[in-house]
Design a protein around this motif. Structure first.
Motif, PDB file in Angstrom:
ATOM      1  N   ALA A 146       0.766  -1.138  -0.052  1.00  0.00           N
ATOM      2  CA  ALA A 146       0.143   0.029  -0.108  1.00  0.00           C
ATOM      3  C   ALA A 146       0.883   1.301  -0.020  1.00  0.00           C
ATOM      4  CB  ALA A 146      -0.770  -0.116   1.091  1.00  0.00           C
ATOM      5  N   ASP A 147       2.231   1.187  -0.178  1.00  0.00           N
ATOM      6  CA  ASP A 147       3.040   2.119  -0.187  1.00  0.00           C
ATOM      7  C   ASP A 147       3.270   2.883   1.009  1.00  0.00           C
ATOM      8  OD1 ASP A 147       5.074   3.611  -1.888  1.00  0.00           O
ATOM      9  OD2 ASP A 147       3.491   5.146  -2.407  1.00  0.00           O
ATOM     10  N   PHE A 148       3.132   2.254   2.208  1.00  0.00           N
ATOM     11  CA  PHE A 148       3.506   2.851   3.517  1.00  0.00           C
ATOM     12  C   PHE A 148       4.846   2.848   3.915  1.00  0.00           C
ATOM     13  CE2 PHE A 148      -1.189   2.827   4.044  1.00  0.00           C
ATOM     14  CZ  PHE A 148      -1.511   3.709   4.639  1.00  0.00           C
ATOM     15  N   LEU A 149       5.289   3.860   4.585  1.00  0.00           N
ATOM     16  CA  LEU A 149       6.846   3.667   4.817  1.00  0.00           C
ATOM     17  C   LEU A 149       6.722   3.525   6.446  1.00  0.00           C
ATOM     18  CD1 LEU A 149       9.748   4.206   4.222  1.00  0.00           C
ATOM     19  CD2 LEU A 149       9.365   6.404   4.958  1.00  0.00           C
ATOM     20  N   VAL A 150       6.859   2.218   6.729  1.00  0.00           N
ATOM     21  CA  VAL A 150       6.500   2.030   8.383  1.00  0.00           C
ATOM     22  C   VAL A 150       8.057   2.211   9.215  1.00  0.00           C
ATOM     23  CG1 VAL A 150       6.122   0.173   9.998  1.00  0.00           C
ATOM     24  CG2 VAL A 150       5.114  -0.018   7.528  1.00  0.00           C
ATOM     25  N   LYS A 151       7.615   2.987  10.167  1.00  0.00           N
ATOM     26  CA  LYS A 151       9.004   3.515  10.918  1.00  0.00           C
ATOM     27  C   LYS A 151       9.067   2.952  12.170  1.00  0.00           C
ATOM     28  CE  LYS A 151      10.403   7.708  10.588  1.00  0.00           C
ATOM     29  NZ  LYS A 151      10.865   9.153  10.812  1.00  0.00           N
ATOM     30  N   SER A 152       7.894   2.365  12.582  1.00  0.00           N
ATOM     31  CA  SER A 152       8.249   1.694  13.908  1.00  0.00           C
ATOM     32  C   SER A 152       6.844   0.795  14.242  1.00  0.00           C
ATOM     33  CB  SER A 152       7.724   2.866  15.013  1.00  0.00           C
ATOM     34  OG  SER A 152       7.615   2.332  16.355  1.00  0.00           O
ATOM     35  N   ALA A 153       7.164  -0.288  15.136  1.00  0.00           N
ATOM     36  CA  ALA A 153       6.058  -1.295  15.316  1.00  0.00           C
ATOM     37  C   ALA A 153       6.136  -1.715  16.934  1.00  0.00           C
ATOM     38  CB  ALA A 153       6.190  -2.456  14.371  1.00  0.00           C
ATOM     39  N   GLU A 154       5.342  -1.014  17.676  1.00  0.00           N
ATOM     40  CA  GLU A 154       5.358  -1.047  19.344  1.00  0.00           C
ATOM     41  C   GLU A 154       4.188  -1.836  19.890  1.00  0.00           C
ATOM     42  OE1 GLU A 154       8.045   2.096  21.060  1.00  0.00           O
ATOM     43  OE2 GLU A 154       6.033   3.151  20.625  1.00  0.00           O
ATOM     44  N   PRO A 155       4.177  -2.357  21.035  1.00  0.00           N
ATOM     45  CA  PRO A 155       3.313  -3.068  21.711  1.00  0.00           C
ATOM     46  C   PRO A 155       2.431  -1.903  22.348  1.00  0.00           C
ATOM     47  CG  PRO A 155       5.228  -3.319  22.859  1.00  0.00           C
ATOM     48  CD  PRO A 155       5.683  -2.619  21.617  1.00  0.00           C
ATOM     49  N   MET A 156       1.344  -2.174  22.583  1.00  0.00           N
ATOM     50  CA  MET A 156       0.406  -1.202  23.173  1.00  0.00           C
ATOM     51  C   MET A 156       0.721  -0.910  24.612  1.00  0.00           C
ATOM     52  SD  MET A 156      -3.452  -2.545  22.338  1.00  0.00           S
ATOM     53  CE  MET A 156      -4.160  -2.593  20.686  1.00  0.00           C
ATOM     54  N   SER A 157       1.174  -1.697  25.562  1.00  0.00           N
ATOM     55  CA  SER A 157       1.484  -1.551  26.899  1.00  0.00           C
ATOM     56  C   SER A 157       2.710  -0.379  27.033  1.00  0.00           C
ATOM     57  CB  SER A 157       2.010  -2.629  27.673  1.00  0.00           C
ATOM     58  OG  SER A 157       3.196  -3.240  26.796  1.00  0.00           O
ATOM     59  N   PHE A 158       3.725  -0.236  26.245  1.00  0.00           N
ATOM     60  CA  PHE A 158       4.768   0.581  26.194  1.00  0.00           C
ATOM     61  C   PHE A 158       4.230   1.900  25.677  1.00  0.00           C
ATOM     62  CE2 PHE A 158       8.906   2.596  25.497  1.00  0.00           C
ATOM     63  CZ  PHE A 158       9.477   1.989  26.637  1.00  0.00           C
ATOM     64  N   CYS A 159       3.445   2.065  24.668  1.00  0.00           N
ATOM     65  CA  CYS A 159       2.772   3.162  24.223  1.00  0.00           C
ATOM     66  C   CYS A 159       1.835   4.069  25.247  1.00  0.00           C
ATOM     67  CB  CYS A 159       2.052   3.106  22.902  1.00  0.00           C
ATOM     68  SG  CYS A 159       2.781   2.369  21.553  1.00  0.00           S
ATOM     69  N   ALA A 160       1.317   2.977  26.225  1.00  0.00           N
ATOM     70  CA  ALA A 160       0.565   3.507  27.322  1.00  0.00           C
ATOM     71  C   ALA A 160       1.275   4.311  28.270  1.00  0.00           C
ATOM     72  CB  ALA A 160      -0.396   2.444  27.790  1.00  0.00           C
ATOM     73  N   VAL A 161       2.724   3.504  28.747  1.00  0.00           N
ATOM     74  CA  VAL A 161       3.303   4.286  29.869  1.00  0.00           C
ATOM     75  C   VAL A 161       4.050   5.458  29.238  1.00  0.00           C
ATOM     76  CG1 VAL A 161       5.548   3.712  30.986  1.00  0.00           C
ATOM     77  CG2 VAL A 161       3.809   1.877  30.705  1.00  0.00           C
ATOM     78  N   ARG A 162       4.281   5.303  28.063  1.00  0.00           N
ATOM     79  CA  ARG A 162       4.872   6.635  27.317  1.00  0.00           C
ATOM     80  C   ARG A 162       3.996   7.835  27.474  1.00  0.00           C
ATOM     81  NH1 ARG A 162       6.257   5.167  22.590  1.00  0.00           N
ATOM     82  NH2 ARG A 162       8.488   4.677  22.885  1.00  0.00           N
ATOM     83  N   TYR A 163       2.783   7.657  27.075  1.00  0.00           N
ATOM     84  CA  TYR A 163       1.709   8.767  26.781  1.00  0.00           C
ATOM     85  C   TYR A 163       1.490   9.408  28.362  1.00  0.00           C
ATOM     86  CZ  TYR A 163      -2.396  11.543  26.245  1.00  0.00           C
ATOM     87  OH  TYR A 163      -3.215  12.503  26.006  1.00  0.00           O
ATOM     88  N   LYS A 164       1.518   8.493  29.454  1.00  0.00           N
ATOM     89  CA  LYS A 164       1.196   8.834  30.720  1.00  0.00           C
ATOM     90  C   LYS A 164       2.524   9.823  31.101  1.00  0.00           C
ATOM     91  CE  LYS A 164       0.865   6.986  35.401  1.00  0.00           C
ATOM     92  NZ  LYS A 164       1.033   5.990  36.245  1.00  0.00           N
ATOM     93  N   ASN A 165       3.745   9.668  30.614  1.00  0.00           N
ATOM     94  CA  ASN A 165       4.935  10.435  30.627  1.00  0.00           C
ATOM     95  C   ASN A 165       5.139  10.671  32.187  1.00  0.00           C
ATOM     96  OD1 ASN A 165       6.916  11.908  29.540  1.00  0.00           O
ATOM     97  ND2 ASN A 165       5.892  13.761  29.772  1.00  0.00           N
ATOM     98  N   THR A 166       4.944   9.755  33.000  1.00  0.00           N
ATOM     99  CA  THR A 166       5.404   9.885  34.364  1.00  0.00           C
ATOM    100  C   THR A 166       6.209   8.400  34.693  1.00  0.00           C
ATOM    101  OG1 THR A 166       3.290   8.778  35.015  1.00  0.00           O
ATOM    102  CG2 THR A 166       3.605  11.178  35.343  1.00  0.00           C
ATOM    103  N   PRO A 167       7.481   8.322  34.145  1.00  0.00           N
ATOM    104  CA  PRO A 167       8.260   6.922  34.328  1.00  0.00           C
ATOM    105  C   PRO A 167       8.663   6.673  35.683  1.00  0.00           C
ATOM    106  CG  PRO A 167       9.527   8.620  33.360  1.00  0.00           C
ATOM    107  CD  PRO A 167       8.232   9.310  33.507  1.00  0.00           C
TER     108      PRO A 167
END
Length: 479
Positions: free
Chosen positions: A138-159
């Protein structure tokens, strides 16, 4: 850039744009689920989904977010702080992470002076390869593939804060525990907590069970963590933790986002996708931990993506420059075309030509004067007197003026020589008449020419010097 988050019941698409040090949310789109195609590694079905997404949105720079149910996730003791590839390989083999079969990421490290604990996400290569193959079609340039859990922790931004991330699917369930003292750890839950088997909405007993297991399996977590619940939206919204409701994480505005078009409630629905896009910005630093990216794409794909991105950026800059220079050339062409259509009146053109000729004469005259001024002889008074008798500059000018103070009685006629030009012969005669005085007694008009076609008259004049035989002048000739 866009985030494509694959939930079991839907696929969320978040389109954003970098704006200085923030992420501006441009679009939030809910799309049909790709979960079954993903879990069955069905390239054709995945390709069809990516094609439809490509028709919805122009941006092709994609960050994929995958459910945690197909990931292995654990934390391991790492006996060194070395980042050398050989030491990492040895560490992975010692903990049964088969790099021939799995793609992996090491997004979290708890550091001491001599050792650390590392979190390892790993997933079978076939899942990622199927997604990459479909995205490429489909002509997408895939830059990243991450699991949901780590994305949730990053969004919270309180490590520094602990978290329980419950992921509940129709036929399976798991909990991912995060601790700044250990990293991340995944525990599979019994099938009774899968959404198809869940008998009640209150999961307080599940929380007690998780705390009990954590005391043996993941001792770094204290049990007072924030609680996330991820799963089918219709089912997750009904789940409660009756005795621990205050701990259920309430999303709040993330300082790295700009979302003028959307409310906080709308943003909350898409926070996982936004979490992966925030990997482009620095996470709040904590000295004793290394919190990076959980991107499990193979290194070869990452490097190729970088090269493609650079190529696209160069092409974009080139297109802008081409458009700019095309605009400049067009403006110049219009300007030249406009000027070419303007007719200059004959009188104005003649005046312009005459002015140019006079400028040339004046430049020559000025050069002569400047050269004579540099002479070591006291010729200033002589020049001043000659110029005082000269008519207006527009009527008569010099093309040559020489003063020779070395003359003798034999060649006294060579004292001053001048070449003149004028539009009117009478002006030359007038000049000669005005110049005659005690200093310039012997003036001879040696040559007179008239160029009728050009309307210019020229003349040569010679002035003799009165020489006294009792004194010789040995000065040098100045011209």
């Amino acid at each position: 850039m866009i985030a494509i988050t694959i939930f079991e019941d839907t696929t969320q698409i978040v389109a954003t744009k970098k704006k200085k040090d923030k992420l501006e949310v441009k679009s939030l789109i809910s799309f049909r689920s790709m979960y079954e195609a993903y879990t069955s590694k069905n390239v054709d079905a995945l390709t069809s989904c990516f094609m439809e997404i490509a028709a919805l949105i122009k941006d092709k720079e994609a960050y994929i977010v995958l459910p945690d149910d197909k990931f292995r996730l654990d934390y391991y003791y790492y006996p060194t702080n070395s980042e050398k590839e050989a030491d990492i390989d040895k560490f992975l083999k010692a903990n049964a992470v088969d790099t021939e079969k799995y793609y992996y990421s090491l997004p979290f490290s708890l550091k001491s002076n001599t050792f650390s604990f590392k979190t390892v996400y790993s997933i079978e290569k076939e899942y990622i390869d199927a997604v990459l193959q479909a995205a490429k079609a489909a002509d997408f340039l895939v830059k990243s593939a991450e699991p949901m859990s780590f994305c949730a922790v990053r969004y919270k931004n309180t490590p520094k804060n602990e978290a329980y991330i419950f992921e509940l699917y129709k036929n399976s369930a798991s909990v991912i525990m995060y601790s700044p003292l250990g990293g991340l750890f995944k525990m599979n839950l019994s099938k009774e907590y899968a959404l198809n088997n869940l008998s009640g909405n209150d999961l307080s007993d599940l929380l007690l069970l998780v705390n009990t297991v954590a005391k043996n399996k993941f001792k770094n977590i204290t049990g007072s963590a924030d609680i996330y619940v991820i799963g089918a939206k219709s089912s997750v919204s009904k789940i409660t933790f009756a005795h621990e409701s205050s701990r259920v994480y309430k999303l709040r505005p993330n300082g790295s986002l700009i979302f003028k078009k959307y409310t906080q409630t709308e943003i909350d629905e898409y926070y996982i996708g936004l979490g992966t896009l925030l990997q482009e910005f620095e996470v709040t630093p904590v000295k004793f931990i290394k919190f990076t990216v959980a991107n499990v794409l193979p290194n070869a794909v990452k490097e190729t993506t970088k090269l493609i991105q650079i190529e696209q950026d160069v092409k974009k800059i080139t297109r802008v420059l081409i458009l700019f220079f095309t605009f400049v050339i067009t403006v110049q062409a219009v300007f030249v075309y406009y000027l070419s259509g303007i007719e200059v009146p004959d009188k104005l053109q003649n005046d312009f030509d005459y002015a140019n000729r006079q400028i040339t004469i004046l430049k020559k005259e000025d050069g002569i004067i400047q050269n004579v001024k540099k002479s070591q002889e006291p010729v200033g008074p002589i020049i001043s007197e000659i110029l005082a008798n000269k008519p207006n500059n527009n009527e008569l000018g010099f093309t040559k003026l020489s003063i020779d103070n070395t003359v003798t009685a034999k060649n006294s006629s060579d004292w001053i020589k001048m070449s003149l030009v004028s539009t009117e012969p009478v002006k030359i005669q007038e000049f000669v008449s005005n110049l005659s005085n005690d200093r310039f007694k012997s003036i001879t008009l040696t040559k007179m020419d008239n160029a009728a076609s050009a309307g210019i008259n020229s003349a040569d004049i010679s002035i003799a010097k009165d020489i006294k035989e009792t004194k010789k002048n040995t000065d040098k000739k100045k011209e």
